[in-house]
Every structure is written in C-alpha cells, then in structure tokens.
Design a protein around this motif. Structure first.
Motif, PDB file in Angstrom:
ATOM      1  N   VAL A 144       0.729  -1.142   0.039  1.00  0.00           N
ATOM      2  CA  VAL A 144      -0.011   0.078  -0.044  1.00  0.00           C
ATOM      3  C   VAL A 144       0.811   1.382   0.096  1.00  0.00           C
ATOM      4  N   ASN A 145       0.871   1.910  -0.995  1.00  0.00           N
ATOM      5  CA  ASN A 145       1.744   3.423  -1.379  1.00  0.00           C
ATOM      6  C   ASN A 145       1.350   4.499  -0.748  1.00  0.00           C
ATOM      7  N   ILE A 146       1.896   5.321  -0.124  1.00  0.00           N
ATOM      8  CA  ILE A 146       1.435   6.534   0.559  1.00  0.00           C
ATOM      9  C   ILE A 146       2.192   7.613  -0.328  1.00  0.00           C
ATOM     10  N   SER A 147       1.271   8.824  -0.528  1.00  0.00           N
ATOM     11  CA  SER A 147       1.855   9.701  -1.592  1.00  0.00           C
ATOM     12  C   SER A 147       1.397  11.230  -0.987  1.00  0.00           C
ATOM     13  N   PRO A 148       2.237  12.295  -0.520  1.00  0.00           N
ATOM     14  CA  PRO A 148       3.761  11.968  -0.315  1.00  0.00           C
ATOM     15  C   PRO A 148       3.901  11.245   0.497  1.00  0.00           C
ATOM     16  N   SER A 149       5.290  10.605   0.802  1.00  0.00           N
ATOM     17  CA  SER A 149       5.725   9.663   1.603  1.00  0.00           C
ATOM     18  C   SER A 149       6.024  10.069   3.087  1.00  0.00           C
ATOM     19  N   THR A 150       5.864  11.242   3.196  1.00  0.00           N
ATOM     20  CA  THR A 150       6.107  11.730   4.764  1.00  0.00           C
ATOM     21  C   THR A 150       5.303  11.174   5.607  1.00  0.00           C
ATOM     22  N   GLN A 151       6.011  10.823   6.723  1.00  0.00           N
ATOM     23  CA  GLN A 151       5.458   9.965   8.002  1.00  0.00           C
ATOM     24  C   GLN A 151       4.880  10.497   9.143  1.00  0.00           C
ATOM     25  N   THR A 152       5.547  11.909   9.383  1.00  0.00           N
ATOM     26  CA  THR A 152       5.118  12.942  10.590  1.00  0.00           C
ATOM     27  C   THR A 152       4.900  14.243   9.971  1.00  0.00           C
ATOM     28  N   TYR A 153       3.632  14.740  10.570  1.00  0.00           N
ATOM     29  CA  TYR A 153       3.439  16.216  10.160  1.00  0.00           C
ATOM     30  C   TYR A 153       3.308  16.705  11.744  1.00  0.00           C
ATOM     31  N   THR A 154       3.758  17.906  11.755  1.00  0.00           N
ATOM     32  CA  THR A 154       3.496  18.801  12.982  1.00  0.00           C
ATOM     33  C   THR A 154       2.779  20.251  12.744  1.00  0.00           C
ATOM     34  N   VAL A 155       1.732  20.474  13.065  1.00  0.00           N
ATOM     35  CA  VAL A 155       0.900  21.535  12.500  1.00  0.00           C
ATOM     36  C   VAL A 155       0.104  22.136  13.649  1.00  0.00           C
ATOM     37  N   SER A 156      -0.210  23.359  13.591  1.00  0.00           N
ATOM     38  CA  SER A 156      -0.823  24.293  14.712  1.00  0.00           C
ATOM     39  C   SER A 156      -2.298  23.980  14.636  1.00  0.00           C
ATOM     40  N   GLU A 157      -2.948  24.052  15.706  1.00  0.00           N
ATOM     41  CA  GLU A 157      -4.635  23.755  15.885  1.00  0.00           C
ATOM     42  C   GLU A 157      -5.290  25.230  14.941  1.00  0.00           C
ATOM     43  N   ALA A 158      -6.465  24.692  14.340  1.00  0.00           N
ATOM     44  CA  ALA A 158      -7.343  25.671  13.487  1.00  0.00           C
ATOM     45  C   ALA A 158      -6.701  26.359  12.563  1.00  0.00           C
ATOM     46  N   THR A 159      -5.470  26.692  12.508  1.00  0.00           N
ATOM     47  CA  THR A 159      -4.688  27.078  11.164  1.00  0.00           C
ATOM     48  C   THR A 159      -4.035  26.261  10.521  1.00  0.00           C
ATOM     49  N   GLY A 160      -3.444  24.893  10.872  1.00  0.00           N
ATOM     50  CA  GLY A 160      -3.057  24.134  10.251  1.00  0.00           C
ATOM     51  C   GLY A 160      -3.833  23.043   9.308  1.00  0.00           C
TER      52      GLY A 160
END
Length: 559
Positions: A144-160
């Motif tokens: 099973v392929n994932i695109s993009p391949s990034t595995q960790t995302y750090t975002v801000s609440e409400a705006t991310g």
C-alpha cells in the motif's frame, strides 16, 4: 438428532491449505461426522474433536470435526458439505455450498502468436497485439503506497492542515482503500485531507487496501497538533476570598492549562510578588492587596488570560484624607449656611449617623440624631450636614459615627459663633494636651510621692535631734536616687532608702524644729492604680458619653 452447522468460506485460493469446521447442535448420543466434496467422501482428511457438553446438557453433547483440505483448480464449482449421524440410518447434512476457486495466471497468451515482426520505419505498423491471461480473480495488494511519503506532520490547531495524502495499491480486482485514525472527516476514502485541524485529531493514521483476495495496511502517519490554552484550571476552585484582618494569607493557589508545547503560566494582580508563576501565595494581606488576580498561560501558539481569583479586604471605617473634610472647630454666624462634610473609607459599606448636642443644653450626653446626606461610591462614603439658615440653637457639638462589622469611627465637630471660637479652641486644645501628658503626670506624681515620704522621715529625724543644719553631710549627693525632684533634700543615703513607707509619712511635721503647714502624703498604691488606668485606656484616648475618642479621631486605617 444433531444438526450440523457449516460455517465455512466460499472463495478459496488454489493451492492454499484451507481449514473447514463442522459442528452439530446438542444431541444424544454423540454424533459421527462425515465430510464430502460433491459425492467423494473425504472424511479421512478430517480430525474429530472432543464432544462438548452444552449448558445443563442432561446427557446431550455437541460434536465437531475439523477438515484440512488443499483445493485445486479442478474443484471449481464442486459442493462441499458434512453430515452427522447419531442414530442408525438417520443422518443429517449441512447446507450445501459451492466452492469458488481463486487462482492466478498459469499462462500469458499473446494474440496473434507471432513473436517477430520486421517493418520499415515510418511507413509500417505492428499490432494490435492482445495480451491475456486466465486469472480468478488475480491477486490482492502486495504493498500500500502513500503519497507524499512523509510520515510525521507537526501543525498548529485551527490554522494547520494535512493533505491531501493519497493511498493506493496494485490489486486485481481493484482494492477498496480506506483510512483509519482519530476523528476522520466523514466520507474519507483513498485521500486523507485534514483542514482546520483540532487537537483531538492528533494521533496515528493508516490506510488499508483490500479486495476479495486479501488486505494490507500502510505505514503509520503521525500527526502532531500544537495548540494554545483553551481553558485555565484553578486549584482550589474558590473564586472569591474575603479577608477581615491584616496579615492574613491566601494561597497557595495553582493555575494550570492544557497546552502543547507546555505553556508558561503567570499570575498578575495588585502588589503581587515578582516571579510569581503558576503558584500564587498572598501573604500579609491589607487594603492594597485587595482586587482581581489574573492567571495567564502562553505558548508559541496562543495565550489566554482570565480573572480567576477575587480578594476582598474588609476593614473598619476611617477618615479619607485625600478628600475635602471640615475642620474640628467651625465658625458660623446666624442666618447664614452651615456645611459640615466628611468622607469615610470602609469595607463593608458603613452605617453612618450624625448626632447633635446644643451648646445651650446643660444635660450631659444629651445627643439626638439629626438628618444628613450620605452617598457611597465604591468604598468611599461622602456624608454631610447642610443647614441653610443657622440659628442660635444650631451652635453646639456634632458627632458623626460610621460603623460596619469590623469597627466604628467617630469624629466630633464644634460649631460656635466667631467670637467664641478662639477661646473654645484653646480650651479644647488644653484638654487634649492634658490627656496626652496624663501618663507622664502619673509617673511624676509617683516619684513625688516617694520623695515626699523620704522628706517626712528626714523632718521627723530633725524633730528628734538637737538643732542642726539640715544641710549636713548626711544629705549630700541626695539626687542619685530621685533625679525628678530638685529640692536639696531629695537624695538620701542608701540606708535611708530602705525604710518602710509607713515610717515616712505624717500629717504634721516640723522641719528642723520649724512648724510649716500640714502636708498630705500620697501612697504609692494610689498612684500605681491611677497610672494603670491611664495605660489601659491609652494616653491618646478618652471616653465620653459611651464613645471612645482618639486624639486623632481614628483618622487612619492603622488605628
């Protein structure tokens, strides 16, 4: 008779060993289970299982058998079933099910079968050439392929936001792609798209690809959500503190907030100690520390400040020197206006009363309540008396009293004609001065009493001796023990100082055989009692008509 239950799969992959189970319901005696594929008995490939007694079986048992069978493509369309027999010549069969054999390609076919073509450039062509294979249903997902391949995302609440992230797999027939994770938006299939992310969407996400042959799960996607404080928590949760005495304390009070990353928590308020962070301790509380205290939490995402604690300081009434107030002695003339005003500061709000005693009233303490005007703004109460047409009967003594649950304040005003004012001020000042020095006078009287007793002894000795000079060597250096008395006879030698008091006094005495008038000697016990009374009441206070007045009329909070 026991009835077999067939709970077996229908679609089977060719060449794969498959396990089948046949189980009866409860019957007596135990059942013998047979296996068939179409008309062929394959019981020899099965393993009987131990009978199981049903609940409250009363001799009835459940029989079962397990068949391990490797299917071939030739078994396509055949029927597989089982039978159960526990009474001779009486058997029961399970439901017939048609076996569907799944298989991959054994051969890839090219049509036409020509394997070599020779053509000229630009003018000739090859094809169409068809490629086919016999498959049923081919294959499930190998990856099973994932695109993009990034595995960790750090975002801000409400705006991310995260996505779109596409999930795919090579399957035949096509796989169904689904995402799993915390609080997925409705309708999410092969594409993960998160916008206006909330903190409850932080966590692990995976994509699953599946068809009738098999399923496979993708790698894990981790979403980290940073958020600021949404709520402040106070422990203990008491919102209002009421302090009624100075030097009391409030705290510790802890302020906390749910933040990621962690918040910096601080307190602010009136006269709060520097460096106060999440724990607030208010010590030695006085009026200047009453008010609202705020807790603030801040991180890189946001901040929040709320009034969480209110401190109320209760104190007795006192004169507010920051506001205009009338003097203690007031000059007035008949037929003119009299205005007496004073501003009282207190918490809780005091009850204010004005009383009056006319100058012509000879009855002591004959005060009567009079009308006044009082308005309150916060902790400040302005109270005044206004007489538009002053008459002779309006001259006299006015007293304002302000009382709350903590204490009471009194202030007196003397209103008189202009001609009498100077004389009254002098008399009143003299009275207060006398009160102030009362303690000192008491001390001096005591010393004089002791000195008088000593003089009586000396005079008595002079009476009993031959005439001689009273200024003999015996009385030199007399000022050593009683420096407050300045007479030449005021210091005696140490042997004279130890004589009892009763030997020191007489009603009449001769001084060196002279006969001066009688002198009454005061006892030390009487003077000690007078001094104690002054000490108990306070040298700067006096009591009049049941009211205790201070020399400064309780003009400040400290008193």
């Amino acid at each position: 008779m026991a009835t077999p239950i067939d709970d077996n799969p229908v679609a089977i992959v060719t060449g794969i060993t498959q396990t089948f189970q046949c189980k009866t319901d409860a019957g007596r005696p135990s059942s013998r289970i047979q296996w068939y594929i179409s008309d062929t008995n394959i019981t020899s490939l099965a393993t009987p299982q131990d009978d199981v007694c049903s609940l409250n079986c009363n001799g009835k048992v459940i029989s079962s058998s397990v068949l391990i069978y490797t299917v071939n493509r030739e078994d396509e369309g055949k029927i597989i079933y089982c039978t159960a027999l526990n009474i001779e010549n009486q058997s029961v069969g399970s439901q017939n099910k048609t076996v569907e054999i799944l298989y991959g390609p054994d051969q890839v076919i090219i049509s036409p079968s020509t394997q070599t073509y020779t053509v000229s450039e630009a003018t000739e062509r090859v094809g169409p050439i068809t490629c086919s294979a016999d498959c049923k249903p081919d294959y499930g997902p190998n990856q099973v392929n994932i695109s993009p391949s990034t595995q960790t995302y750090t975002v801000s609440e409400a705006t991310g936001r995260v996505g779109p992230i596409t999930c795919s797999a090579d399957c035949k027939p096509y796989c169904t792609m689904t995402w799993s994770g915390p609080n997925l938006p409705a309708g999410t299939t092969s594409v993960l798209n998160l916008s206006n992310i909330d903190r409850n969407q932080a966590g692990n996400y995976q994509c699953i690809g599946a068809n009738i042959v098999g399923s496979l799960t993708s790698v894990t996607i981790l979403i980290i959500v940073h958020y600021g404080p949404r709520k402040l928590n106070i422990s203990p949760s008491t919102p209002i503190y009421t302090v009624t005495e100075k030097n009391e304390s409030v705290g510790p009070i802890i302020c906390s907030a749910d933040c990621k990353p962690d918040c910096s928590v601080t307190w602010s308020g009136p006269h709060i100690a520097n460096g106060t962070t999440s724990v607030m301790n208010l010590k030695h509380i006085a009026q200047n520390k009453a008010g609202n205290y705020q807790c603030s939490a801040t991180n890189s995402v946001g901040s929040l400040t709320l009034v969480k604690v209110i401190v109320i300081f209760h104190y007795k009434p006192f004169l507010d020197h920051t506001r205009p107030f009338s003097p203690e002695f007031i000059s007035a003339t008949e037929n003119n206006t009299l205005h007496i005003t004073v501003t009282i500061n207190a918490n809780p709000t005091p009850t204010i009363e004005w009383t009056f005693k006319a100058e012509t009233d000879m009855i002591p303490c004959n005060f009567s309540t009079i009308l006044s005007n009082t308005s309150t703004n916060g902790f400040s109460s302005l109270s005044f008396i206004l007489i538009d047409n002053v008459q002779y009967s309006n001259f006299g003594e006015y007293i304002i009293s302000a009382r709350n649950t903590i204490g009471v304040f009194y202030r007196r005003f003397i209103v008189m004609k202009e001609a009498n004012l100077r004389q009254e001020i002098f008399a009143h000042t003299k009275e207060n001065t006398g009160i102030f020095v009362a303690g000192l006078v008491t001390l001096v009287v005591g010393l004089l009493s002791l000195t008088t007793a000593i003089i009586c002894i000396v005079r008595q000795r002079c009476k009993n001796k031959a005439p001689q000079s009273c200024k003999s060597d015996e009385y030199t250096n007399v000022q050593r023990s009683n420096p407050a008395f300045t007479d030449a006879y005021t210091t005696l030698q140490s042997d004279m100082e130890t004589r009892p008091h009763q030997e020191q006094c007489g009603n009449i005495y001769d001084e060196c055989r002279g006969r001066p008038g009688a002198y009454a000697c005061s006892s030390s016990a009487t003077n000690e009692s007078e001094q104690k009374q002054h000490q108990e009441k306070g040298i700067n206070t006096y009591e009049e008509c049941g009211r205790i007045f201070d020399a400064n009329s309780y003009d400040n909070l400290i008193k």
